[in-house]
Structures are given as structure tokens and as C-alpha cells.
Design an enzyme around this catalytic site. Structure first.
Site, PDB file in Angstrom:
ATOM      1  CE  LYS A  94      -4.098   1.968   2.162  1.00  0.00           C
ATOM      2  NZ  LYS A  94      -5.048   1.941   3.293  1.00  0.00           N
ATOM      3  CG  PHE A 190       2.792   9.904 -10.829  1.00  0.00           C
ATOM      4  CD1 PHE A 190       3.280  10.860  -9.952  1.00  0.00           C
ATOM      5  CD2 PHE A 190       3.702   9.178 -11.577  1.00  0.00           C
ATOM      6  CE1 PHE A 190       4.645  11.078  -9.821  1.00  0.00           C
ATOM      7  CE2 PHE A 190       5.064   9.391 -11.459  1.00  0.00           C
ATOM      8  CZ  PHE A 190       5.540  10.344 -10.575  1.00  0.00           C
ATOM      9  CB  CYS A 192      -4.407   8.473  -5.050  1.00  0.00           C
ATOM     10  SG  CYS A 192      -5.651   8.278  -3.762  1.00  0.00           S
ATOM     11  CE  LYS A 230      -2.480   1.765  -9.262  1.00  0.00           C
ATOM     12  NZ  LYS A 230      -2.704   1.117  -7.949  1.00  0.00           N
ATOM     13  CG  ASN A 257      -5.251   4.400  -8.769  1.00  0.00           C
ATOM     14  OD1 ASN A 257      -6.156   3.846  -8.152  1.00  0.00           O
ATOM     15  ND2 ASN A 257      -4.191   4.901  -8.162  1.00  0.00           N
ATOM     16  CB  THR A 258     -10.084   3.820  -8.399  1.00  0.00           C
ATOM     17  OG1 THR A 258      -9.385   4.840  -7.671  1.00  0.00           O
ATOM     18  CG2 THR A 258      -9.809   2.464  -7.753  1.00  0.00           C
TER      19      THR A 258
END
Length: 428
Positions: A94, A190, A192, A230, A257-258
Site C-alpha cells: 500500500k 501518480f 490516487c 501508475k 488506478n480507480t
């Protein structure tokens, strides 16, 4: 099991699952050559047996392409140890930062979307939203656990996910300190989509190519292990930041990412979900529903890498809605070297990796593929522009018309071609 031979590329004696990357690492140029790089190529023998799932990516040797994505499944020593014991190819911890005191999570911080009438406990979970921040554990504690994991699992790949504020000294400090634990690579967050954008962290960097370029140059000037960037999907053209990251020295990119989202509104309380004291904030969307979006983003990055970079020297890690071996195969067919899983583990547990491996092997057997490289990127060539699709269909229609046999009506007979026209309607 097919026997394997390992061929060294550009280096000397191999001593560990990690190629001699430190010392040869340098800032990348836009050109397609990477002098001084080291890797291992896995070669299957002529004998056909069980498909070989092992991969070698940026000098990192993994028993399979399945990687624990940064998030709750890699939040502490206990769960990361469990991941290694279950057989995951690699673990990305994490995301950590130097000052964990600024990270304060809330509960509840997840919300789910089910197929059919949302809210029904019987519907299949197809979407998952989180408003969780990066690790809230003390940085020193995470460093100790990284070191302990590498001492206990020296032959397994542990990747540190890091995120910092817009401060060169802070980036240099965090890189130096995580590398001292023996981690094998770094993934830079990079992407979130929520939390602390005012500090120029996460997606605030990934959405600003000028800022991204500067920070990547700081990172890659300091790092001595492979660096993956990322990517955020919350951007118009994901190839732009991916290109910047690679040209600024990163060895690979991870995507996606999300996706920024609002899960829904509770129609009884009229409050958004997840509800924290009656209030909420937009969060990151994941699980099965994002899989087609992730495939599209990965396809775009892979095509860019293939046309502008030597895609065998750079890597691509696919993320998004992976719960089956078939899901993983799609990412690999689009050019991904590895496939990351986070929400899938939260829903199905760490044992999911065994199912993923078996299902991916079944796919490979169906097509007689012996290694991951046999089919990596195979489907990329079948993506084109809409105008080209129109052209191809028009040409195909004309070809089918030209091949049509027989006459449709008596009026089609001609005197000059009478014999051939007769033969065109004979069956033997």
C-alpha cells in the site's frame, strides 16, 4: 512442465530473481534504445507440457504475472506474507509517504454496486467505490516490514508504492529509505483520485504533464531500482502522461488506478454512499464494471509504447476488474506484461491467485501457447480507426460480390461468357 533455459541479456552471472539493475539504471531518452539495461529472457524448450506462466519484467523474475496491486491487500507484513505464501507473482505494498500523520481515514469508506436492483444482497457485485487514503501506518513501521519480508522471501518480488508532495528533497528521501530495505522496484502513485490534491499528490501530478515530467526526473535521477508510474484514468488522453513518464526515465507504467465516481444516493435517507455521519465525498471506482474501460486505456498505452518505444525494454502492468484468468488474458493480449489485482482479492481472498493461474493456463492450452510472451500483444493489431473499419468492410463486400457463384436471373446470361456462366452453376 516444459523445461526452461535462461538467457542473460547484456550482463554477467545471475545471482538472484532480480537482475543487476542497480548501477546500470539511467535516465531514459525518447529513443527506443536503453543502453546498459539487463534482463532475463525465458525460453521454453521444444517439448510441450504445462504452459509456463513465469515472466521477466525489467529484470524482475516472477513465477506468474499476477501482482497484488497497491491497496488494502498489501497494507502490512501479515497480509503481504499471506500473498507470497498463496503464490502471487509479486506484491505491491500500500502506498506510503514520509509523514503518515497527515493521513486520516474514515469508516465506512467502501460502497458496492450490485447488478440488478442496487442494494439487494442477492445481486452480483459489479462495482466497488472507496474513499480510502494511502497508508496511515508510520513510515518507519512499513520500512521495517519491507525489510523483514525481503529477509524471509529473498526470491520474491516486493514493490514499494510511494507518493509525496511537490518537494524534490522529500522524493529523494523516500526513495533512498525504501531502497535501503531491499525492495525490488518502486511504483509511483501518480493517480490516487481523492485525498490531498492541494498538496500536489496523486492524480494532481498524473493529470499535469509538466508537473509529472519534473517529478519523474527527480525520481529517476535518484532511484537505482526499476520505477513504474501508475496512471490515472481520470484524464482525456492517458497516453500523454504515460509517454512523459517513460521519456523521463520510468521503466514501466501501470494502468489504471480507480475512476472518480459517486456510488449512489440512498433513496430512503437521501444521503450519498458511503455515508460518513450523513456525508460523503467522491471516491475511486473499481471491480468488474471498470474492466472494459481499463482495457481501452491499456490498449491505447500499449499502441503508443509499440510505436514510440521499444516495448520489450519497457513494461506495462494492466489493472482493472480482474477476477478470472480470462480477464487477465485480455490485458496480456493487449500488451500487458503483468496483471494487478486489488478489489478482486478484497472480494475473493488471497487464494484467488490459484484460480487465476489455472484459468490462464486453460486459455493458453486452448491456443497452444507455451509462454506469456507467445500471446502478449497479439490482439493489438486488430484495433484501428473507424474510417479504416469502413474501408475494410467496403473492400470485403466487393470481394464477396466478386466471388459470388452462379447467376441470379435469366437476364444475367451473356453470349460471350455463356460457357463460364454455365460452369459457375455446376456442383461437381
Amino acid at each position: 512442465m516444459a523445461s526452461l533455459s535462461f538467457t542473460r541479456i547484456g550482463g554477467g552471472h545471475h545471482q538472484s530473481p532480480v537482475a543487476d539493475f542497480a548501477g546500470s539504471r539511467r535516465l531514459a531518452a525518447p529513443a527506443t534504445t536503453r543502453p546498459g539495461r539487463v534482463a532475463l529472457r525465458v525460453l521454453a524448450s521444444e517439448s510441450r507440457g504445462e504452459p509456463d506462466l513465469s515472466v521477466s519484467v525489467n529484470g524482475l523474475n516472477m513465477p506468474n504475472p499476477f501482482v497484488i496491486a497497491s491497496g488494502p491487500p498489501g497494507t502490512n507484513y501479515t497480509v503481504m506474507k499471506r500473498a507470497f505464501d498463496e503464490g502471487w507473482g509479486a506484491v505491491i505494498a500500500k502506498t506510503v509517504s514520509l509523514d503518515a500523520a497527515k493521513v486520516i481515514n474514515v469508516t465506512p469508506r467502501y460502497a458496492r454496486l450490485r447488478a440488478g436492483a442496487n442494494g439487494s444482497a442477492k445481486g452480483q457485485i459489479i462495482g466497488w467505490e472507496n474513499i480510502e487514503l494511502i497508508s496511515d501506518r508510520p513510515f518507519e513501521t512499513m520500512l521495517k516490514e519491507f525489510k523483514q519480508l525481503k529477509e524471509e522471501y529473498p526470491d520474491r518480488i516486493l514493490i514499494a508504492s510511494i507518493m509525496e508532495e511537490y518537494n524534490k528533497a522529500a522524493w529523494e528521501d523516500i526513495i533512498y529509505r525504501v531502497e535501503q530495505t531491499g525492495i525490488d522496484a518502486i511504483e509511483v502513485n501518480f493517480s490516487c483520485p481523492h485525498g490531498m490534491p492541494e498538496r500536489k499528490m496523486g492524480a494532481a501530478v498524473g493529470q499535469d504533464c509538466a508537473l509529472l515530467e519534473e517529478v519523474c526526473e527527480w525520481i529517476n535521477a535518484k532511484a537505482t531500482v526499476p520505477v513504474w508510474a501508475k496512471m490515472t484514468p481520470n484524464i482525456t488522453d492517458i497516453t500523454q502522461p504515460a509517454r512523459v513518464a517513460l521519456r523521463s526515465g520510468c521503466e514501466g507504467v501501470s494502468a489504471i488506478n480507480t475512476i472518480m465516481s459517486v456510488m449512489g444516493i440512498n433513496l430512503h435517507t437521501l444521503r450519498p454512499e458511503p455515508s460518513v455521519e450523513g456525508y460523503s465525498t467522491p471516491g475511486g471506482y473499481s471491480s468488474k464494471a471498470v474492466h472494459p474501460i481499463a482495457l481501452g486505456k491499456v490498449m491505447s498505452i500499449a499502441k503508443m509504447m509499440k510505436s514510440e518505444f521499444n516495448d520489450k525494454e519497457y513494461s506495462l502492468s494492466g489493472i482493472g476488474g480482474v477476477e478470472t484468468g480470462s480477464d487477465a488474458a485480455e490485458f496480456i493480449l493487449l500488451g500487458a506484461n503483468t496483471v494487478q489485482v486489488c478489489t478482486g482479492v478484497m472480494m475473493h481472498g488471497y487464494g484467488l491467485v490459484k484460480k487465476l493461474c489455472e484459468e490462464l493456463k486453460d486459455f493458453m492450452k486452448m491456443h497452444n501457447f507455451s509462454s506469456i510472451e507467445d500471446f502478449r500483444g497479439v490482439s493489438l493489431e486488430y484495433f484501428t480507426t473507424h474510417m479504416d473499419l469502413v474501408r475494410r468492410q467496403q473492400e470485403a463486400i466487393q470481394q464477396r460480390k466478386a466471388l459470388k457463384k452462379g447467376l441470379q436471373s435469366d437476364k444475367d446470361w451473356t453470349g460471350d461468357g455463356f460457357v463460364k456462366e454455365s460452369e459457375s452453376m455446376v456442383s461437381n
